[in-house]
Design a protein around this motif. Structure first.
Motif, PDB file in Angstrom:
ATOM      1  N   LYS A 121      13.591 -26.145  -3.577  1.00  0.00           N
ATOM      2  CA  LYS A 121      12.143 -26.327  -3.485  1.00  0.00           C
ATOM      3  C   LYS A 121      11.742 -27.746  -3.066  1.00  0.00           C
ATOM      4  CE  LYS A 121      11.705 -22.133  -5.053  1.00  0.00           C
ATOM      5  NZ  LYS A 121      11.340 -21.018  -4.150  1.00  0.00           N
ATOM      6  N   GLY A 122      12.612 -28.396  -2.280  1.00  0.00           N
ATOM      7  CA  GLY A 122      12.282 -29.732  -1.808  1.00  0.00           C
ATOM      8  C   GLY A 122      12.453 -30.826  -2.832  1.00  0.00           C
ATOM      9  N   VAL A 123      12.940 -30.475  -4.032  1.00  0.00           N
ATOM     10  CA  VAL A 123      13.096 -31.496  -5.081  1.00  0.00           C
ATOM     11  C   VAL A 123      14.311 -32.373  -4.798  1.00  0.00           C
ATOM     12  CG1 VAL A 123      13.506 -31.875  -7.553  1.00  0.00           C
ATOM     13  CG2 VAL A 123      11.978 -30.030  -6.791  1.00  0.00           C
ATOM     14  N   ILE A 124      15.382 -31.750  -4.323  1.00  0.00           N
ATOM     15  CA  ILE A 124      16.618 -32.466  -4.039  1.00  0.00           C
ATOM     16  C   ILE A 124      16.984 -32.248  -2.585  1.00  0.00           C
ATOM     17  CG2 ILE A 124      19.067 -32.698  -4.599  1.00  0.00           C
ATOM     18  CD1 ILE A 124      18.453 -31.620  -7.362  1.00  0.00           C
ATOM     19  N   SER A 125      17.329 -33.303  -1.889  1.00  0.00           N
ATOM     20  CA  SER A 125      17.797 -33.184  -0.513  1.00  0.00           C
ATOM     21  C   SER A 125      18.970 -34.131  -0.318  1.00  0.00           C
ATOM     22  CB  SER A 125      16.675 -33.515   0.481  1.00  0.00           C
ATOM     23  OG  SER A 125      16.217 -34.841   0.286  1.00  0.00           O
ATOM     24  N   LEU A 126      19.955 -33.685   0.445  1.00  0.00           N
ATOM     25  CA  LEU A 126      21.126 -34.514   0.696  1.00  0.00           C
ATOM     26  C   LEU A 126      20.785 -35.595   1.717  1.00  0.00           C
ATOM     27  CD1 LEU A 126      23.891 -31.772   0.884  1.00  0.00           C
ATOM     28  CD2 LEU A 126      23.339 -33.269  -1.036  1.00  0.00           C
ATOM     29  N   PRO A 127      21.412 -36.769   1.602  1.00  0.00           N
ATOM     30  CA  PRO A 127      21.128 -37.863   2.542  1.00  0.00           C
ATOM     31  C   PRO A 127      21.471 -37.463   3.977  1.00  0.00           C
ATOM     32  CG  PRO A 127      22.371 -38.648   0.631  1.00  0.00           C
ATOM     33  CD  PRO A 127      22.377 -37.158   0.564  1.00  0.00           C
ATOM     34  N   ASN A 128      20.689 -37.970   4.922  1.00  0.00           N
ATOM     35  CA  ASN A 128      20.989 -37.675   6.318  1.00  0.00           C
ATOM     36  C   ASN A 128      22.103 -38.586   6.825  1.00  0.00           C
ATOM     37  OD1 ASN A 128      19.820 -40.213   7.022  1.00  0.00           O
ATOM     38  ND2 ASN A 128      17.806 -39.280   7.045  1.00  0.00           N
ATOM     39  N   THR A 129      22.509 -38.338   8.065  1.00  0.00           N
ATOM     40  CA  THR A 129      23.647 -39.070   8.636  1.00  0.00           C
ATOM     41  C   THR A 129      23.374 -40.567   8.724  1.00  0.00           C
ATOM     42  OG1 THR A 129      24.280 -37.117   9.921  1.00  0.00           O
ATOM     43  CG2 THR A 129      25.159 -39.239  10.639  1.00  0.00           C
ATOM     44  N   ARG A 130      22.175 -40.954   9.136  1.00  0.00           N
ATOM     45  CA  ARG A 130      21.837 -42.372   9.266  1.00  0.00           C
ATOM     46  C   ARG A 130      21.890 -43.079   7.915  1.00  0.00           C
ATOM     47  NH1 ARG A 130      17.048 -43.572  10.315  1.00  0.00           N
ATOM     48  NH2 ARG A 130      17.419 -45.557  11.338  1.00  0.00           N
ATOM     49  N   ASP A 131      21.463 -42.390   6.878  1.00  0.00           N
ATOM     50  CA  ASP A 131      21.483 -42.959   5.532  1.00  0.00           C
ATOM     51  C   ASP A 131      22.916 -43.239   5.098  1.00  0.00           C
ATOM     52  OD1 ASP A 131      20.308 -43.935   3.288  1.00  0.00           O
ATOM     53  OD2 ASP A 131      19.358 -42.072   2.670  1.00  0.00           O
ATOM     54  N   ARG A 132      23.805 -42.278   5.334  1.00  0.00           N
ATOM     55  CA  ARG A 132      25.218 -42.471   4.981  1.00  0.00           C
ATOM     56  C   ARG A 132      25.851 -43.563   5.833  1.00  0.00           C
ATOM     57  NH1 ARG A 132      25.141 -36.773   4.886  1.00  0.00           N
ATOM     58  NH2 ARG A 132      26.210 -36.685   6.890  1.00  0.00           N
ATOM     59  N   GLN A 133      25.499 -43.611   7.111  1.00  0.00           N
ATOM     60  CA  GLN A 133      26.086 -44.615   7.997  1.00  0.00           C
ATOM     61  C   GLN A 133      25.724 -46.033   7.562  1.00  0.00           C
ATOM     62  OE1 GLN A 133      24.802 -43.418  11.918  1.00  0.00           O
ATOM     63  NE2 GLN A 133      26.579 -42.119  12.233  1.00  0.00           N
ATOM     64  N   LEU A 134      24.475 -46.235   7.125  1.00  0.00           N
ATOM     65  CA  LEU A 134      24.087 -47.567   6.664  1.00  0.00           C
ATOM     66  C   LEU A 134      24.890 -47.949   5.425  1.00  0.00           C
ATOM     67  CD1 LEU A 134      22.206 -50.050   6.913  1.00  0.00           C
ATOM     68  CD2 LEU A 134      20.765 -48.957   5.194  1.00  0.00           C
ATOM     69  N   MET A 135      25.030 -47.026   4.490  1.00  0.00           N
ATOM     70  CA  MET A 135      25.822 -47.327   3.296  1.00  0.00           C
ATOM     71  C   MET A 135      27.249 -47.709   3.668  1.00  0.00           C
ATOM     72  SD  MET A 135      26.789 -44.840   0.097  1.00  0.00           S
ATOM     73  CE  MET A 135      28.116 -45.328  -1.022  1.00  0.00           C
ATOM     74  N   LEU A 136      27.829 -46.998   4.616  1.00  0.00           N
ATOM     75  CA  LEU A 136      29.201 -47.289   5.024  1.00  0.00           C
ATOM     76  C   LEU A 136      29.279 -48.608   5.789  1.00  0.00           C
ATOM     77  CD1 LEU A 136      30.357 -43.707   6.032  1.00  0.00           C
ATOM     78  CD2 LEU A 136      30.892 -44.976   3.952  1.00  0.00           C
ATOM     79  N   MET A 137      28.250 -48.942   6.546  1.00  0.00           N
ATOM     80  CA  MET A 137      28.224 -50.242   7.228  1.00  0.00           C
ATOM     81  C   MET A 137      28.164 -51.380   6.216  1.00  0.00           C
ATOM     82  SD  MET A 137      25.682 -49.536  10.480  1.00  0.00           S
ATOM     83  CE  MET A 137      25.611 -51.279  10.865  1.00  0.00           C
ATOM     84  N   VAL A 138      27.326 -51.232   5.197  1.00  0.00           N
ATOM     85  CA  VAL A 138      27.250 -52.250   4.147  1.00  0.00           C
ATOM     86  C   VAL A 138      28.584 -52.337   3.409  1.00  0.00           C
ATOM     87  CG1 VAL A 138      26.098 -52.925   2.005  1.00  0.00           C
ATOM     88  CG2 VAL A 138      24.764 -51.956   3.879  1.00  0.00           C
TER      89      VAL A 138
END
Length: 212
Positions: free
Chosen positions: A91-108
């Motif tokens: 119901k839109g309460v939980i959504s998995l991170p998108n690719t760009r979000d994961r890529q930034l975390m991995l870059m950091v």
């Protein structure tokens, strides 16, 4: 104050989470129906916790790999959720991170790894690992990265840094250094491999477009 028993339980839970994610990935069960995926997960959990020669496989695994960072646990949790809960309506309460979000975390992650590990191995005079014992400048740096990620709506990085600091304050691991809560060698290798793979893929696509 968290007791040693709770620390040990959390560390074992973290190891189980990582290896459950590995089991689900390596079994290629994503291509099968949801019931099969859950079956693989249940069998994997049983294999990890059932004692073998007096000790569970999970304890033996922890002795080999050590404790995993919050960053690793977060990515493994996302991986497990993407396999076991795909198709569920939250119901839109939980959504998995998108690719760009994961890529930034991995870059950091890669940037932090380049700051930490070469100097920790004695390649320079700066003791970057010592920053994790409460260095004010390092703490402010983490805060700035967290605020910048929040402003840019890269919420996965915000969650990662926030949970790592909270876990460090609670001392849920045996370590009293915040670096050990943020990253570990496994996360570093995964992040580097992922970003190199993405870079090569983009270069190949550009080459194909240029030659078309």
């Amino acid at each position: 104050m968290i007791t040693d028993q709770v620390v040990s339980i959390f560390a074992l839970f973290g190891c189980g989470l990582v290896y459950l994610a590995a089991i689900l990935r390596w079994s290629w069960c994503r291509q099968y129906p949801l019931a099969v995926r859950w079956g693989v997960a249940i069998v994997g959990v049983i294999a990890l916790v059932v004692p073998v020669s007096g000790e569970s496989l999970l304890i033996l695994i922890r002795g080999f790999s050590g404790d995993f960072s919050v960053g690793t646990l977060l990515l493994c949790s996302i991986s497990i959720a993407s396999i076991l809960f795909v198709g569920f309506d939250f119901k839109g309460v939980i959504s998995l991170p998108n690719t760009r979000d994961r890529q930034l975390m991995l870059m950091v992650t890669v940037i932090m790894s380049l700051v930490l590990y070469p100097f920790a191995l004695g390649w320079g005079a700066v003791d970057t690992y010592g920053w994790g014992y409460g260095n004010l400048g390092f703490a402010l740096g983490l805060l700035l990265v967290c605020l910048a990620a929040w402003w840019a709506r890269f919420y996965l990085t915000v969650i990662w840094l926030s949970l790592s600091v909270v876990a460090y304050q609670l001392r849920i691991y045996e370590s009293n250094n915040v670096w050990d809560y943020l990253i570990d060698p496994f996360l570093m290798l995964y992040a580097m491999g992922y970003l190199v793979s993405c870079s090569v893929s983009k270069l190949m696509k550009l080459r194909v477009l240029n030659t078309a």
